[in-house]
Structures are given as structure tokens and as C-alpha cells.
Design a protein around this motif. Structure first.
Motif, PDB file in Angstrom:
ATOM      1  N   LEU A   1      39.448  35.700  52.083  1.00  0.00           N
ATOM      2  CA  LEU A   1      39.417  37.045  52.646  1.00  0.00           C
ATOM      3  C   LEU A   1      38.220  37.141  53.584  1.00  0.00           C
ATOM      4  N   GLY A   2      38.478  37.466  54.832  1.00  0.00           N
ATOM      5  CA  GLY A   2      37.405  37.574  55.815  1.00  0.00           C
ATOM      6  C   GLY A   2      36.586  38.837  55.616  1.00  0.00           C
ATOM      7  N   ALA A   3      35.457  38.911  56.303  1.00  0.00           N
ATOM      8  CA  ALA A   3      34.552  40.052  56.160  1.00  0.00           C
ATOM      9  C   ALA A   3      35.229  41.392  56.465  1.00  0.00           C
ATOM     10  N   PRO A   4      36.054  41.515  57.521  1.00  0.00           N
ATOM     11  CA  PRO A   4      36.697  42.806  57.772  1.00  0.00           C
ATOM     12  C   PRO A   4      37.614  43.249  56.627  1.00  0.00           C
ATOM     13  N   GLU A   5      38.358  42.313  56.052  1.00  0.00           N
ATOM     14  CA  GLU A   5      39.247  42.655  54.942  1.00  0.00           C
ATOM     15  C   GLU A   5      38.438  43.058  53.706  1.00  0.00           C
ATOM     16  N   LEU A   6      37.401  42.298  53.416  1.00  0.00           N
ATOM     17  CA  LEU A   6      36.547  42.654  52.281  1.00  0.00           C
ATOM     18  C   LEU A   6      35.895  44.014  52.499  1.00  0.00           C
ATOM     19  N   ARG A   7      35.446  44.279  53.721  1.00  0.00           N
ATOM     20  CA  ARG A   7      34.795  45.557  54.026  1.00  0.00           C
ATOM     21  C   ARG A   7      35.768  46.723  53.824  1.00  0.00           C
ATOM     22  N   ARG A   8      37.021  46.536  54.219  1.00  0.00           N
ATOM     23  CA  ARG A   8      38.039  47.585  54.032  1.00  0.00           C
ATOM     24  C   ARG A   8      38.246  47.881  52.540  1.00  0.00           C
ATOM     25  N   ILE A   9      38.344  46.830  51.730  1.00  0.00           N
ATOM     26  CA  ILE A   9      38.563  47.007  50.296  1.00  0.00           C
ATOM     27  C   ILE A   9      37.355  47.658  49.638  1.00  0.00           C
ATOM     28  N   VAL A  10      36.167  47.215  50.010  1.00  0.00           N
ATOM     29  CA  VAL A  10      34.948  47.782  49.444  1.00  0.00           C
ATOM     30  C   VAL A  10      34.831  49.271  49.795  1.00  0.00           C
ATOM     31  N   GLY A  11      35.157  49.637  51.026  1.00  0.00           N
ATOM     32  CA  GLY A  11      35.090  51.037  51.423  1.00  0.00           C
ATOM     33  C   GLY A  11      36.020  51.903  50.589  1.00  0.00           C
ATOM     34  N   TRP A  12      37.237  51.416  50.375  1.00  0.00           N
ATOM     35  CA  TRP A  12      38.214  52.153  49.546  1.00  0.00           C
ATOM     36  C   TRP A  12      37.716  52.278  48.107  1.00  0.00           C
ATOM     37  N   ALA A  13      37.224  51.179  47.544  1.00  0.00           N
ATOM     38  CA  ALA A  13      36.751  51.197  46.165  1.00  0.00           C
ATOM     39  C   ALA A  13      35.567  52.147  45.992  1.00  0.00           C
ATOM     40  N   ARG A  14      34.646  52.133  46.930  1.00  0.00           N
ATOM     41  CA  ARG A  14      33.502  53.032  46.833  1.00  0.00           C
ATOM     42  C   ARG A  14      33.928  54.491  46.934  1.00  0.00           C
ATOM     43  N   GLU A  15      34.889  54.750  47.782  1.00  0.00           N
ATOM     44  CA  GLU A  15      35.396  56.123  47.923  1.00  0.00           C
ATOM     45  C   GLU A  15      35.918  56.642  46.589  1.00  0.00           C
ATOM     46  N   HIS A  16      36.498  55.749  45.797  1.00  0.00           N
ATOM     47  CA  HIS A  16      37.098  56.154  44.528  1.00  0.00           C
ATOM     48  C   HIS A  16      36.262  55.750  43.309  1.00  0.00           C
ATOM     49  N   ARG A  17      35.035  55.294  43.554  1.00  0.00           N
ATOM     50  CA  ARG A  17      34.098  54.955  42.472  1.00  0.00           C
ATOM     51  C   ARG A  17      34.668  53.884  41.544  1.00  0.00           C
ATOM     52  N   ILE A  18      35.263  52.869  42.149  1.00  0.00           N
ATOM     53  CA  ILE A  18      35.809  51.721  41.417  1.00  0.00           C
ATOM     54  C   ILE A  18      34.826  50.564  41.543  1.00  0.00           C
ATOM     55  N   LEU A  19      34.461  49.969  40.431  1.00  0.00           N
ATOM     56  CA  LEU A  19      33.561  48.820  40.461  1.00  0.00           C
ATOM     57  C   LEU A  19      34.309  47.595  40.982  1.00  0.00           C
ATOM     58  N   VAL A  20      33.741  46.948  41.996  1.00  0.00           N
ATOM     59  CA  VAL A  20      34.305  45.727  42.564  1.00  0.00           C
ATOM     60  C   VAL A  20      33.492  44.539  42.055  1.00  0.00           C
ATOM     61  N   VAL A  21      34.186  43.582  41.437  1.00  0.00           N
ATOM     62  CA  VAL A  21      33.532  42.356  40.982  1.00  0.00           C
ATOM     63  C   VAL A  21      34.210  41.187  41.693  1.00  0.00           C
ATOM     64  N   SER A  22      33.435  40.456  42.452  1.00  0.00           N
ATOM     65  CA  SER A  22      33.967  39.383  43.293  1.00  0.00           C
ATOM     66  C   SER A  22      33.639  38.030  42.672  1.00  0.00           C
ATOM     67  N   ASP A  23      34.680  37.308  42.277  1.00  0.00           N
ATOM     68  CA  ASP A  23      34.543  35.967  41.712  1.00  0.00           C
ATOM     69  C   ASP A  23      34.439  34.985  42.867  1.00  0.00           C
ATOM     70  N   GLU A  24      33.229  34.467  43.098  1.00  0.00           N
ATOM     71  CA  GLU A  24      32.944  33.653  44.282  1.00  0.00           C
ATOM     72  C   GLU A  24      32.611  32.209  43.926  1.00  0.00           C
ATOM     73  N   CYS A  25      33.232  31.698  42.860  1.00  0.00           N
ATOM     74  CA  CYS A  25      32.821  30.379  42.369  1.00  0.00           C
ATOM     75  C   CYS A  25      33.239  29.243  43.301  1.00  0.00           C
ATOM     76  N   TYR A  26      34.129  29.492  44.271  1.00  0.00           N
ATOM     77  CA  TYR A  26      34.525  28.450  45.221  1.00  0.00           C
ATOM     78  C   TYR A  26      33.940  28.702  46.616  1.00  0.00           C
ATOM     79  N   ILE A  27      32.957  29.561  46.707  1.00  0.00           N
ATOM     80  CA  ILE A  27      32.487  30.020  48.015  1.00  0.00           C
ATOM     81  C   ILE A  27      31.924  28.894  48.879  1.00  0.00           C
ATOM     82  N   GLU A  28      31.430  27.816  48.285  1.00  0.00           N
ATOM     83  CA  GLU A  28      30.868  26.714  49.075  1.00  0.00           C
ATOM     84  C   GLU A  28      31.917  25.718  49.531  1.00  0.00           C
ATOM     85  N   LEU A  29      33.171  25.923  49.125  1.00  0.00           N
ATOM     86  CA  LEU A  29      34.208  24.930  49.395  1.00  0.00           C
ATOM     87  C   LEU A  29      35.213  25.441  50.426  1.00  0.00           C
ATOM     88  N   GLY A  30      34.704  25.802  51.589  1.00  0.00           N
ATOM     89  CA  GLY A  30      35.568  26.172  52.702  1.00  0.00           C
ATOM     90  C   GLY A  30      35.890  24.947  53.542  1.00  0.00           C
TER      91      GLY A  30
END
Length: 365
Positions: free
Chosen positions: A166-195
Motif C-alpha cells: 500500500l503506497g503512502a497516498p492509500e495509507l494516508r486515505r485510510i488513516v484519515g478515515w480511521a481518525r475521523e471515526h476514532r478507530i485505532l489503526v495497527v500496521s503490521d510491518e514485519c516485511y517492510i524491508e523486503l520490497g
């Protein structure tokens, strides 16, 4: 009702007959089913573990100051998390422990929903069920979920099993929606170094995603993949100060503590970049060899632009593919394990030795 009665059958138990069939191959099994590291633990990590072996006292649930500083520096230096703060980091006994227990630690209960991707690591569902919350899947969380009921939203980029990023714009869209509705976002990033291809994976805590504030956000990082650390059980989370403080308060009571020698080994792993680069190069070679062989054998690879897996299909049921490959001595994971929409796919792990990868390539030819 007991906890186990609320849970599905452990999926990997269903793979046992196919594992036996693959093991009957004259040259032995090539196990590409589970993403468990097979390469040596780097010497710098083993030395740190040994040096800290004389640790008779209780370790800190909060982790040593050195560990929290190392994790914050790692996030700032390698993932651009400008606001990473050692005070807002918490060590974990491997990331699966947090995934399985987080809904319970956050006091979710019946009526609450936990959202996670349609194709996903099965433990997101298990964590919700253990807490008696309702697991719900999404393709697009903004369009598919009820913001009045979802209390915890799991993201997983790069994805297990698909390798989708998920690119930064897509993540930013989801985060904005979640914050608007006070939903906790937890991002599992265990593969983040393997692009591998396309956009580099980005953390939910990166300023381009979160706007410089970590409120309502938690990122989970694992050393298992980058540092062959799976046997040590070491990971950490970072993010929203209030969430970190609450989890620390509960975990102190529950005894969820990373052993002191493992904490020392984590400091060494986070501070050494060379071994992670070397390990990624190993996986890159194995990925190229397997992908080429699978495509030549009639498979189509979807996504797989990152992570430790190839998401492959021949346009047939996943168990049919599993059975056919098992006859060749190759064991893979059925896509059904990760959700109904994976029923025509198999997940092929890159975690086998060079010799076993070469054997798989030969058998696919």
C-alpha cells in the motif's frame, strides 16, 4: 464455551498429509510452505546474546533504554519515521504474540469489530475471536467497514500472503478515515524491508502518511525476517503514546516480558545494517530463481512485489495445486488458509536454502 472451542482448526494441521507425500520424494522435501528463516543467525547477534547470558534478574517489560533507543533510531534512519520516540516503543515476544492478544489487551468484547484484509495472516481473526470480538474482513476498509462498530483496524503492507504494497497516498486515505471515526489503526510491518518491485514499502508512522502525528496509530516491527531472529522471539511496537502506555500497564501485570539476553540481541540486530542487506540479497536470488521456474511451469504470479512469498496460481483449486506439487516433493501453502478469495492460489515461501531452492527449480522444470 472454552477459548479453543471458539477457534477454527489450526490450519497447518490440514497440510500434514501433503507434507508426508512431499517427504517421500527420493531427494527429500523442499518445504516452501512456512516462512521460517533457515539461514544462520548473524554473528553480531549471537555475540550479543552470549555476552548478556549472565542475566539473573527480572528483565523490564518496558525494555532497556538501549533497546528503545535502538528501535527509535532504526525507525528514524531506515524508515523515515521522524517522530520516533524511545518513550513510545514497547518490545514484544515476537509479533505474533501481539497480533493474537491485542484485542484482549485493549479490552475489546462482544459487539466490537476487528477489521483485517480479506487475504491475511490468520492470527488477526484468532485475536478477535479470543477476545469475543467480531472479526470482519475488507477489500477497502473505508468502503467495506462499519465505522460505528470497528474498534481496531489491522493493516498489513507488505502483505502476507500476497506481497501487495500500500503506497503512502492509500495509507494516508485510510488513516484519515480511521481518525475521523476514532478507530485505532495497527500496521503490521514485519516485511517492510523486503520490497522488490515498484514503490518501496512505507510505514504508517512516516510523515507522508500520518502528517507527523502518531495519534491513533501503532506500527509493529519484527526482527524474524530481516535478522533470522524467529527463534529468539523479538519484535517491537511504536506509535500512539496513550496506546503504548496502556499496553505497558497491562503487560506488566500479565508478565509479557522479553528476556534480557534477547533484548541485548535485539539492540545488536537493530544497530547492524550489513547483515540485513546480505540476507535480503539471499532472498532476492531465491525469489528470481523460483519465480522464473514457476512461470515456466505455467503459474501466474500476482502482486508479490514485496515480502517473503510468491502468490501463485494455475487457475485451479489450491488443494489440487498443493497435491500436485507434493508429488514432486515440493510443499507449499494453500491460499485458502488466508481467506476464501485465495482458493485458487498457493503461497510459495522464499525461505529455503540455496540447495533446496535449486532442487525445487529442477523439479518444476
Amino acid at each position: 464455551m472454552s477459548i479453543s472451542a471458539r477457534l477454527p482448526v489450526f490450519p497447518w494441521d490440514r497440510l500434514e498429509p501433503y507434507k508426508a507425500a512431499a517427504a517421500a520424494h527420493p531427494d527429500g522435501v523442499v518445504d516452501l510452505s512456512v516462512g521460517t528463516p533457515v539461514d544462520p543467525v548473524p554473528e553480531v547477534i549471537r555475540q550479543a546474546l552470549t555476552a548478556a547470558a549472565d542475566s539473573p534478574g527480572y528483565p523490564l517489560t518496558y525494555g532497556t533504554a538501549a533497546l528503545r533507543a535502538a528501535a527509535a533510531d532504526y525507525l528514524r534512519t531506515w524508515h523515515g519515521v521522524a517522530g520516533a520516540d524511545p518513550r513510545h516503543i514497547l518490545p514484544l515476544i515476537g509479533s505474533k504474540e501481539l497480533v493474537g492478544w491485542l484485542p484482549t489487551l485493549l479490552d475489546l468484547r462482544e459487539g466490537d469489530q476487528v477489521g483485517y484484509p480479506q487475504l491475511a495472516y490468520p492470527t488477526y481473526e484468532i485475536g478477535a475471536l479470543m477476545a469475543r470480538a467480531e472479526p470482519v474482513t475488507y477489500d477497502d476498509p473505508v468502503a467495506d467497514l462499519d465505522p460505528a462498530r470497528v474498534k481496531l483496524l489491522w493493516l498489513n503492507s507488505p502483505s502476507n500472503p500476497t506481497g501487495r504494497v500500500l503506497g503512502a497516498p492509500e495509507l494516508r486515505r485510510i488513516v484519515g478515515w480511521a481518525r475521523e471515526h476514532r478507530i485505532l489503526v495497527v500496521s503490521d510491518e514485519c516485511y517492510i524491508e523486503l520490497g522488490w518491485e515498484g514503490e518501496e514499502p512505507v510505514s504508517v508512522l512516516h510523515p507522508d502518511v500520518c502528517g507527523g502525528s502518531h495519534d491513533g496509530l501503532v506500527a509493529v516491527h519484527s526482527l524474524s525476517k530481516r535478522s533470522n531472529f524467529a527463534g529468539y522471539r523479538g519484535a517491537f511496537l511504536a506509535g500512539d503514546p496513550a496506546v503504548v502506555a496502556e499496553l505497558l500497564a497491562v503487560r506488566k501485570h500479565a508478565g509479557m516480558i522479553v528476556p534480557q539476553p534477547v533484548q541485548a540481541a535485539m539492540v545488536a540486530a537493530l544497530g547492524d545494517r550489513a547483515h540485513a542487506v546480505e540476507q535480503k540479497e539471499r532472498y532476492a536470488r531465491r525469489r528470481t530463481a523460483l519465480r522464473t521456474a514457476l512461470e515456466a511451469a505455467g503459474f501466474r504470479i500476482e502482486h508479490s512485489e514485496a515480502s517473503l512469498y510468491l502468490w501463485a496460481t494455475r487457475g485451479e483449486g489450491c488443494w489440487e495445486t498443493v497435491a500436485d506439487l507434493a508429488k514432486r516433493g515440493i510443499l507449499v501453502a494453500p491460499g485458502e488458509f488466508y481467506g476464501p478469495t485465495g482458493a485458487a492460489f498457493v503461497r510459495v515461501a522464499l525461505t529455503a536454502t540455496d540447495e533446496r531452492i535449486a532442487a525445487a527449480v529442477e523439479r518444476l522444470a
